[in-house]
Structure formats: structure tokens, C-alpha cells
Design an enzyme around this catalytic site. Structure first.
Site, PDB file in Angstrom:
ATOM      1  N   SER A 131      31.348  39.046  42.211  1.00 54.35           N
ATOM      2  CA  SER A 131      30.976  40.358  41.550  1.00 54.35           C
ATOM      3  C   SER A 131      31.867  40.500  40.127  1.00 54.35           C
ATOM      4  CB  SER A 131      31.408  41.606  42.255  1.00 54.35           C
ATOM      5  OG  SER A 131      31.543  42.840  41.820  1.00 54.35           O
ATOM      6  N   TYR A 133      37.385  46.457  47.941  1.00 56.72           N
ATOM      7  CA  TYR A 133      36.288  45.874  47.444  1.00 56.72           C
ATOM      8  C   TYR A 133      36.946  44.596  46.513  1.00 56.72           C
ATOM      9  CZ  TYR A 133      31.681  43.846  46.251  1.00 56.72           C
ATOM     10  OH  TYR A 133      30.367  43.227  45.723  1.00 56.72           O
TER      11      TYR A 133
END
Length: 275
Positions: free
Chosen positions: A133, A146
Site C-alpha cells: 500500500s 495498518y
């Protein structure tokens, strides 16, 4: 002979569209999902699909065994994709929330790679693609769990690439930015599970976070559909010299440049505005 690939997290989003795209391209795709209802649905759509829960070590081992049975003992590629986001300010997240985030987003991936690598070594080739990501190198507030899992994944993957440099096993990262998936729905569920909104110093910000997570569509001007990850995945699978990183969406490309050029203090000003 069709090349075999195991893809995790195929119930929706990036894993789902990539599994179908590779199947149509002639790959022997083994898709995996956590819930049996999704396994049944994907099988009805014509995919080979197995149950694999990345938070359960036994399920991972059984998934590897089942995969190799379906591929006659060969695995040409692994696309680690299954993950979720745990929202919340760092100070409000209990340690168990981070443990569960890492179990799925990091430790499960580690086990899966380690159990498949001996097969790749024995056959003398393989591809491992990790779906990371923009949050794997550019942190954003209220995404600490995250962020941490993806930062860890990036360092882990870089290390694996160095350790396998003298083999024919290639390692790549895909770094998507905003992608239109059901990610927000799963994130909202995790948020409500662990965060006590009323007793937090971040209560006002959390109300805004909930409004964002409850929207069916992203309001990000740069959001792309999950199909945007198909082309980089194909290059990572088929190129003679696959890239170490494939950056998807404008925000990912912009922040990669800004991180190289700007001081931390200045970069923070941009990241504070990011949503």
C-alpha cells in the site's frame, strides 16, 4: 503447461478481479477466501477456490497442502493479497487489536511464503508478489495499525528479495493507493470492535472517520477500480526482470517522490491533509 498461482483474499476487490483475469489468461488459479460461503460462490463462477484463513496457522498449512494437491506439487507464483485495515488512533488501540492486524496482514503472509518457498526452490523458479500500500511507506493518521503492518511487510519483502537474489525466485511489491473496494466496510467493523469513541480524545475526528467508512463510494478524486492492479500483477508475473515495486494510483506515485525530496517536517504537512 498452465502456470499455477495461489491468490489470497479473493472474495472481493483486487484479489477477486485478479483471480478472474488470470484464469481467463490461462493460468491455473487457486483462489482462496476466509469464509466458506465465498469459496462456494467463486467455485460457482468457475474458479478453483479453497478456504484459507490468514489468522489461523492450521488453516494456512491446510491451504498450502490443498493448493499443492490441486497443482500436482508445483506452484509458480503466490500473490499475497488478503488483508484488512484496523482504524483508530494509536493511543486508543489495545495491543490485541494490533496483534490481530498483524496476524492477518503480516504473520499469515510470512507463514504462507515460508511453506511454499521449499517447493519453489526445488523446482528452481517462482514469483512472490506482495500487495502492500501507499501506507507501506507514507503513514497517515488514524491508520496506525495498518501503517505498521504494511511498513513491516515492505521491510520483510525487501529482505526476502536480497536473500533470494541468487535464485530464480523473483519478489515484487504492488503499492496501491485509493482503490474502490469493500475495504471500508471491513475497516468499519474492526473500528467498532476495538474503539471506545465516547471516551477518546479523538472523538470528533472519529465521527468524521465513521462518516467516511459508511459511504458506499470513496470521495477520493484519485480512486481507481481494483482492475488497475491487474496490469502490474501481470508484469510482476511475466516480465523477465520484474520490478521490485509497482506503484498504482497517483497518490502513491506522488508520495513516493515527495518522500525522496522533502524533509520529514514538510512531508508531515502533506500527510496531515491526506484522507
Amino acid at each position: 503447461m498452465a502456470k499455477s498461482i495461489l491468490i489470497t483474499g479473493c472474495s472481493t476487490g483486487i484479489g477477486y478481479v485478479c483471480a478472474h483475469a488470470l484464469h481467463q489468461r490461462g493460468y491455473h488459479v487457486i483462489a482462496s477466501c476466509r469464509q466458506t460461503k465465498d469459496v462456494d460462490r467463486l467455485r460457482a463462477e468457475g474458479l478453483n477456490c479453497i478456504q484459507l484463513d490468514l489468522s489461523d496457522p492450521r488453516s494456512i498449512s491446510e491451504g498450502v497442502k490443498h493448493t499443492l494437491e490441486l497443482t500436482n506439487g508445483r506452484i509458480d507464483a503466490l500473490f499475497n493479497n488478503g488483508a484488512y485495515g484496523q482504524p483508530g488512533a494509536i493511543e486508543d488501540l489495545p495491543t490485541q487489536a494490533l496483534r490481530e492486524q498483524f496476524d492477518v496482514n503480516f504473520f499469515g503472509w510470512h507463514q504462507l511464503v515460508c511453506e511454499l518457498l521449499p517447493t519453489m526452490r526445488a523446482q528452481g523458479s517462482g514469483r512472490i508478489i506482495q500487495n502492500s500500500s501507499v501506507l507501506g511507506f507514507a503513514a497517515m493518521k488514524y491508520r496506525g495499525a495498518y501503517n505498521a503492518s504494511k511498513f513491516a511487510l515492505e521491510g520483510w519483502t525487501d529482505t526476502l528479495r536480497l536473500e533470494l537474489h541468487n535464485t530464480n525466485i523473483h519478489i515484487s511489491l504492488i503499492e496501491p493507493g485509493p482503490i474502490e473496494t469493500q475495504f471500508r466496510e471491513n475497516a468499519k467493523r474492526a473500528f467498532l470492535k476495538w474503539i471506545n469513541i465516547e471516551n477518546s480524545a479523538h472523538e470528533q475526528a472519529y465521527q468524521q472517520q465513521l462518516q467516511r467508512l459508511e459511504k458506499e463510494k470513496s470521495n477520493n478524486a484519485f480512486v481507481l477500480p481494483p482492475e488497475s492492479c491487474i496490469a502490474p500483477l501481470l508484469d510482476a508475473l511475466e516480465s523477465a526482470k520484474p520490478k521490485a515495486r509497482y506503484r498504482v494510483t497517483t497518490p502513491t506515485k506522488v508520495f513516493a517522490i515527495l518522500k525522496r525530496l522533502l524533509s520529514t517536517r514538510v512531508l508531515d504537512k502533506f500527510l496531515m491533509k491526506a484522507t
